[in-house]
Design a protein around this motif. Structure first.
Motif, PDB file in Angstrom:
ATOM      1  N   SER A   1      42.523  39.238  90.618  1.00  0.00           N
ATOM      2  CA  SER A   1      41.308  39.079  91.417  1.00  0.00           C
ATOM      3  C   SER A   1      41.659  39.206  92.889  1.00  0.00           C
ATOM      4  O   SER A   1      42.730  39.691  93.254  1.00  0.00           O
ATOM      5  CB  SER A   1      40.669  37.721  91.111  1.00  0.00           C
ATOM      6  OG  SER A   1      41.457  36.686  91.660  1.00  0.00           O
TER       7      SER A   1
ATOM      8  N   HIS B   1      38.230  32.549  84.479  1.00  0.00           N
ATOM      9  CA  HIS B   1      38.496  33.996  84.372  1.00  0.00           C
ATOM     10  C   HIS B   1      39.219  34.330  83.068  1.00  0.00           C
ATOM     11  O   HIS B   1      38.925  35.337  82.431  1.00  0.00           O
ATOM     12  CB  HIS B   1      39.361  34.451  85.548  1.00  0.00           C
ATOM     13  CG  HIS B   1      38.590  34.807  86.795  1.00  0.00           C
ATOM     14  ND1 HIS B   1      37.556  35.718  86.801  1.00  0.00           N
ATOM     15  CD2 HIS B   1      38.721  34.387  88.084  1.00  0.00           C
ATOM     16  CE1 HIS B   1      37.091  35.846  88.039  1.00  0.00           C
ATOM     17  NE2 HIS B   1      37.774  35.041  88.837  1.00  0.00           N
TER      18      HIS B   1
ATOM     19  N   HIS C   1      38.890  27.545  88.210  1.00  0.00           N
ATOM     20  CA  HIS C   1      38.344  28.901  88.308  1.00  0.00           C
ATOM     21  C   HIS C   1      39.194  29.919  87.535  1.00  0.00           C
ATOM     22  O   HIS C   1      38.655  30.842  86.899  1.00  0.00           O
ATOM     23  CB  HIS C   1      38.288  29.269  89.799  1.00  0.00           C
ATOM     24  CG  HIS C   1      37.674  30.582  90.103  1.00  0.00           C
ATOM     25  ND1 HIS C   1      36.302  30.765  90.152  1.00  0.00           N
ATOM     26  CD2 HIS C   1      38.226  31.795  90.381  1.00  0.00           C
ATOM     27  CE1 HIS C   1      36.047  32.036  90.454  1.00  0.00           C
ATOM     28  NE2 HIS C   1      37.194  32.680  90.602  1.00  0.00           N
TER      29      HIS C   1
ATOM     30  N   ASP D   1      33.343  37.214  90.014  1.00  0.00           N
ATOM     31  CA  ASP D   1      32.996  35.792  89.979  1.00  0.00           C
ATOM     32  C   ASP D   1      31.586  35.550  89.445  1.00  0.00           C
ATOM     33  O   ASP D   1      30.637  36.212  89.857  1.00  0.00           O
ATOM     34  CB  ASP D   1      33.137  35.188  91.374  1.00  0.00           C
ATOM     35  CG  ASP D   1      34.599  34.972  91.723  1.00  0.00           C
ATOM     36  OD1 ASP D   1      35.454  35.093  90.825  1.00  0.00           O
ATOM     37  OD2 ASP D   1      34.877  34.658  92.892  1.00  0.00           O
TER      38      ASP D   1
HETATM   39 ZN    ZN Z   1      37.476  34.768  90.819  1.00  0.00          ZN
END
Ligand code: ZN
Ligand code: KG4
Length: 351
Positions: free
Chosen positions: A141, A115, A111, A309
């Motif tokens: 984040s 980003h 993940h 997200d």
């Molecule tokens: Zn995230």
């Protein structure tokens, strides 16, 4: 090459179809914000169950909006780390089922790598200027806050230069908003209220703002707000609430902007990239752009839909992996740990 991406690491169920150049054919995000709002944060078990309900419809909608069927897809990419394991598992199992049934290759995506690479995702017809490797990326984040040197679009070439020792920046926004009774998630609410607030009315400071270290800390400033609220109660007027928001946001964004510019100068790179939900913050963007310009740096801010997200960034990072000839097996696991090396130790004390 077309890649179907699936994201379920936290409280958004996402599916997207993206090509190898990062052009978005579809990007569906089903947010669970309303589900978790009354708890002031994400409840993992509720998140997993909601992903389970949503993942099928979200994938079907992504294919429909892209105008393709699963047979047109060249690979399935899925977030398999880091995140809430129960939530990740839903996406991973869905991706495995779809890839296996359709006879397509499967790739897991970190993940955080998603980003970092989100800046390359293209949502419009115009060709925005793109950063050049190597660049420095501030990823801020709700779960992570770190500055990376990025030499190439693969995990082994993404090196942490410094990270938070405690809370993530977004977590601090969320906790401060909760202390002020503003709702969840706090970032966008504070961003909005801070505009009309007079920061000079409330003295708050971000720890570790000075010195050469690229490590950061956000729990101290949250505690300062908590102590104020404990002593004086929640500010009674709208302008007093806005003043706390403005002061908090100013301290946090000043710290983030100064650290990422410091990192770029130290690494002798020209390009600075932002990523993660907090990169949506308007004051942060303004400060990074201004501070970067003073030093001749180029700054790149993904559009808001690419900061928070989304599955498009996962599909793109998956397309990069597939393009490098990488594929995962059916034994791909979901895990809470990032694949990126961590340098910053959590907690207090001397280094
Ligand atoms: Zn995230
Ligand atoms: O990247 P993201 O959508 O999810 C995680 O991977 O954590 O980031 C969510 C975080 C939340 O803490 C939210 O409050 C914060 O990003 N956020 C913002 C803004 N929009 C979202 N923080 C500050 N200003 C914003 N405009």
């Amino acid at each position: 090459m077309l890649v179907l991406g699936i994201e379920s690491s936290c409280d958004e169920t996402g599916a997207a179809v993206v090509d190898a150049q990062g052009a978005v054919l579809s990007d569906i995000v089903q947010s669970q914000v309303a589900l978790h709002a009354r708890y002031g944060g994400v409840v993992p078990e509720l998140a997993s169950r909601d992903h389970l309900r949503n993942v099928g419809p979200v994938v079907r909608e992504a294919l429909r909006q892209a105008g393709v069927s699963i047979t047109d897809i060249d690979g399935v990419a899925v977030t398999n780390r880091p995140g809430l394991v129960g939530a990740l598992l839903v996406g991973v199992q869905a991706a495995k089922g779809i890839a296996w049934a359709a006879g397509k290759p499967l790739v897991g995506v970190d993940h955080l790598v998603g980003h970092v690479l989100a800046v390359f995702v293209r949502r419009g017809p115009e060709a925005d200027p793109l950063p050049e490797f190597p660049f420095v990326c501030l990823l801020a984040s709700g779960g992570h806050t770190a500055i990376y040197r990025v030499d190439a679009p693969r995990p082994s070439a993404i090196v942490e230069l410094g990270a938070t020792r405690d809370d993530a920046a977004g977590e601090a926004f969320d906790k401060v908003a909760k202390l002020l009774g503003l709702g969840y998630p706090g970032g966008p609410i504070i961003d909005r209220l801070a505009v009309s607030g007079d920061a000079s009315r409330v003295a708050l400071s971000a720890p570790m703002a000075h010195g050469d270290s690229l490590e950061m800390s956000f729990s101290g400033i949250k505690t300062q707000v908590a102590q104020r609220v404990g002593r004086d109660g929640v500010p009674a007027t709208e302008s007093a609430v806005a003043a706390v928001c403005a002061s908090f946001q100013s301290a946090v964004t000043t710290l983030l902007a100064s650290k990422v510019v410091k990192a770029a100068l130290r690494e002798r790179v020209r390009d600075v990239v932002l990523g993660g939900g907090v990169a949506a913050n308007r004051e942060l963007r303004r400060r990074v752009a201004a501070h970067g310009a003073v030093h001749g740096l180029r700054t790149f801010f993904p559009p808001l839909a690419s900061c928070t997200d989304n599955a498009a960034m996962i599909a793109y990072a998956g397309a990069v992996r597939l393009g490098q000839g990488e594929v995962d097996g059916w034994d791909l696991v979901a895990t809470s740990e990032t694949v990126l090396d961590r340098k910053t130790r959590k907690g207090r004390g001397r280094r």
